[in-house]
Design a protein around this motif. Structure first.
Motif, short mmCIF file in Angstrom:
data_model
loop_
_atom_site.label_atom_id
_atom_site.label_comp_id
_atom_site.label_asym_id
_atom_site.label_seq_id
_atom_site.Cartn_x
_atom_site.Cartn_y
_atom_site.Cartn_z
N ASP A 131 0.87 -1.42 0.12
CA ASP A 131 0.02 0.05 0.06
C ASP A 131 0.93 1.40 0.04
N GLY A 132 2.21 1.12 0.07
CA GLY A 132 3.28 2.17 -0.24
C GLY A 132 3.11 3.06 1.27
N LYS A 133 2.73 2.48 2.39
CA LYS A 133 2.96 3.17 3.79
C LYS A 133 4.29 2.83 4.12
N LEU A 134 5.06 1.85 3.53
CA LEU A 134 6.30 1.53 4.14
C LEU A 134 7.41 1.29 2.81
N ARG A 135 8.40 1.91 2.77
CA ARG A 135 9.30 1.88 1.61
C ARG A 135 10.06 0.55 1.65
N ALA A 136 10.23 -0.16 2.86
CA ALA A 136 10.86 -1.55 3.02
C ALA A 136 10.25 -2.06 4.27
N ILE A 137 10.64 -3.39 4.17
CA ILE A 137 10.14 -4.20 5.28
C ILE A 137 11.30 -5.48 5.90
N GLY A 138 11.30 -5.62 6.96
CA GLY A 138 12.29 -6.56 7.53
C GLY A 138 12.09 -7.14 8.86
N VAL A 139 13.13 -7.72 9.54
CA VAL A 139 12.84 -8.48 10.70
C VAL A 139 14.16 -8.06 11.64
N SER A 140 14.36 -8.72 12.84
CA SER A 140 15.33 -8.34 13.81
C SER A 140 15.39 -9.53 14.62
N ASN A 141 16.65 -9.88 14.86
CA ASN A 141 16.96 -11.13 15.79
C ASN A 141 16.53 -12.61 15.21
N VAL A 156 7.36 -11.69 0.19
CA VAL A 156 8.41 -10.35 0.38
C VAL A 156 9.63 -10.75 1.08
N VAL A 157 11.01 -10.97 0.37
CA VAL A 157 12.12 -11.28 1.16
C VAL A 157 12.40 -9.92 2.10
N PRO A 158 12.68 -10.15 3.43
CA PRO A 158 13.13 -9.10 4.14
C PRO A 158 14.25 -8.35 3.64
N ALA A 159 14.21 -6.95 3.71
CA ALA A 159 15.48 -6.16 3.27
C ALA A 159 16.46 -5.94 4.18
N ILE A 160 16.11 -6.29 5.56
CA ILE A 160 17.01 -6.17 6.65
C ILE A 160 16.88 -7.18 7.60
N ASN A 161 17.92 -7.81 8.24
CA ASN A 161 17.82 -8.71 9.62
C ASN A 161 18.76 -7.63 10.53
N GLN A 162 18.14 -7.14 11.59
CA GLN A 162 18.82 -6.40 12.35
C GLN A 162 19.32 -7.18 13.92
N ILE A 163 20.60 -7.64 13.97
CA ILE A 163 20.98 -8.50 14.82
C ILE A 163 22.19 -8.06 15.42
N GLU A 164 22.24 -8.80 16.86
CA GLU A 164 23.67 -8.24 17.51
C GLU A 164 24.88 -8.79 16.95
N VAL A 165 25.58 -7.83 16.60
CA VAL A 165 26.94 -7.94 16.04
C VAL A 165 27.94 -7.15 16.43
#
Ligand code: NDP
Length: 294
Positions: A131-141, A156-165
């Motif tokens: 719907d254009g409310k987000l420019r990208a989607i993703g996950v964390s941990n 939709v493949v997540p654009a980002i995975n935010q993890i502890e590094v």
């Protein structure tokens, strides 16, 4: 100065270095983000669970920057998982941030014991993206097994995975799984700055002598060396600080290079010990938190 960018798997660009606000008290968030934006950061990472999205929105509104100059990222907390609940979580976040569109909305954690609910939440992100409310989607941990289960059930493949590094916990398997699927790894606690819920058995990476020696040789600080290590290995990093001098220091990393030997020496510091919570034990009951309305 303009910051180098990374290109997400849908073509959207994200600054290679962002600014985190976990544990930044709500009443200090506007000021910290204002300093970051003045310094030149153009990506802010917050979360519903940090309870400080409103401060981020206020700083953005007062910065005098065009909306499309700043990349805004926030996270849906587990108690807002479910299709309708996550659609509503977007309204709460956008309301507090004071924006119509969020650049990147991610699921804060997988719920391994309630994975169907995790998938329903992700499907809501897909809908918001469509719907254009987000420019990208993703996950964390998301660990490799969580990613596999998600990718099997969604489109939709997540654009980002935010993890502890950070140098003491590099998670090579998670980094490899992200890379295999074209997902950018975003490093949280990039300078190893927090000691989380349990004793990870070591002192701060900021005090590590190997990093200290490299810092001395290149004429930079240990934090700057660690941030450079992330960037040169293709990770996006989101250091947090409420201290103006450190906010500036962490941004001043675009005028030097680490050698391959430096990168390898930092890689060798990995202890395999996680500082944050085990992703497999996350449940809504254990991490219960009611996210307020906007
Ligand atoms: P960081 O590695 O960014 O370290 C932050 C700590 O280091 C703070 O105590 C800060 O102190 C201090 N610090 C910052 N810069 C310097 C410096 N140059 N020299 C010395 N000390 C410094 O850890 P965080 O855990 O905050 O992670 C960064 C961001 O990652 C978070 O803000 C959040 O956005 C995200 N995050 C995401 C998680 C998730 O589950 N998805 C979990 C944890 C973090 P001070 O502020 O007092 O200056």
């Amino acid at each position: 100065m303009s910051i180098p960018t990374l290109t997400l798997n849908n073509g959207v660009e994200i600054p290679a270095l962002g600014f985190g606000v976990f544990q930044t008290p709500p009443d200090e968030t506007r000021e910290a983000v204002a300093v970051a934006l003045q310094t030149g950061y153009r990506h802010i990472d917050t979360a519903a669970a940090y309870l400080n999205e409103r401060g981020v929105g206020e700083a953005l509104a007062q910065a005098g920057l065009a909306r499309d100059e700043v990349f805004l990222e926030t996270k849906v907390w587990v108690t807002d998982y479910g299709y309708d609940e996550t659609l509503h979580a977007f309204d709460k976040a956008a309301g507090k941030l004071g924006v119509d569109q969020i650049d990147l909305l991610i699921l804060h954690q997988a719920l391994p014991g309630e994975f169907d609910l995790t998938i329903d939440a992700y499907r809501a992100l897909e809908k918001l993206y469509e719907d254009g409310k987000l420019r990208a989607i993703g996950v964390s941990n998301f660990m490799p097994e969580h990613l596999r289960r998600l990718l099997d059930a969604t489109s939709v493949v997540p654009a980002i995975n935010q993890i502890e590094v950070h140098p003491y916990f590099k998670q090579p398997e998670a980094l490899a799984a992200n890379a295999e699927h074209g997902i950018i790894s975003q490093a949280w606690s990039p300078i190893g700055g927090i000691t989380f819920y349990r004793d990870s058995g070591h002192t701060s990476a900021l005090e590590n002598p190997v990093i200290g020696d490299i810092a001395g040789r290149v004429g930079k600080s240990p934090a700057q060396v660690m941030l450079r290590w992330h960037l040169q290995q293709g990770r996006q990093a989101i250091p947090k600080s409420v201290t103006p001098s450190r906010i500036a220091e962490n941004f001043d990393i675009f005028d030097f290079e680490l050698t391959d030997d430096d990168l390898a020496a930092i890689d060798a510091l990995d202890t395999g010990k996680r500082g944050g919570p085990e992703p497999d034990v996350i449940t809504r009951e254990r991490f219960a938190l009611t996210i307020p309305e906007a």
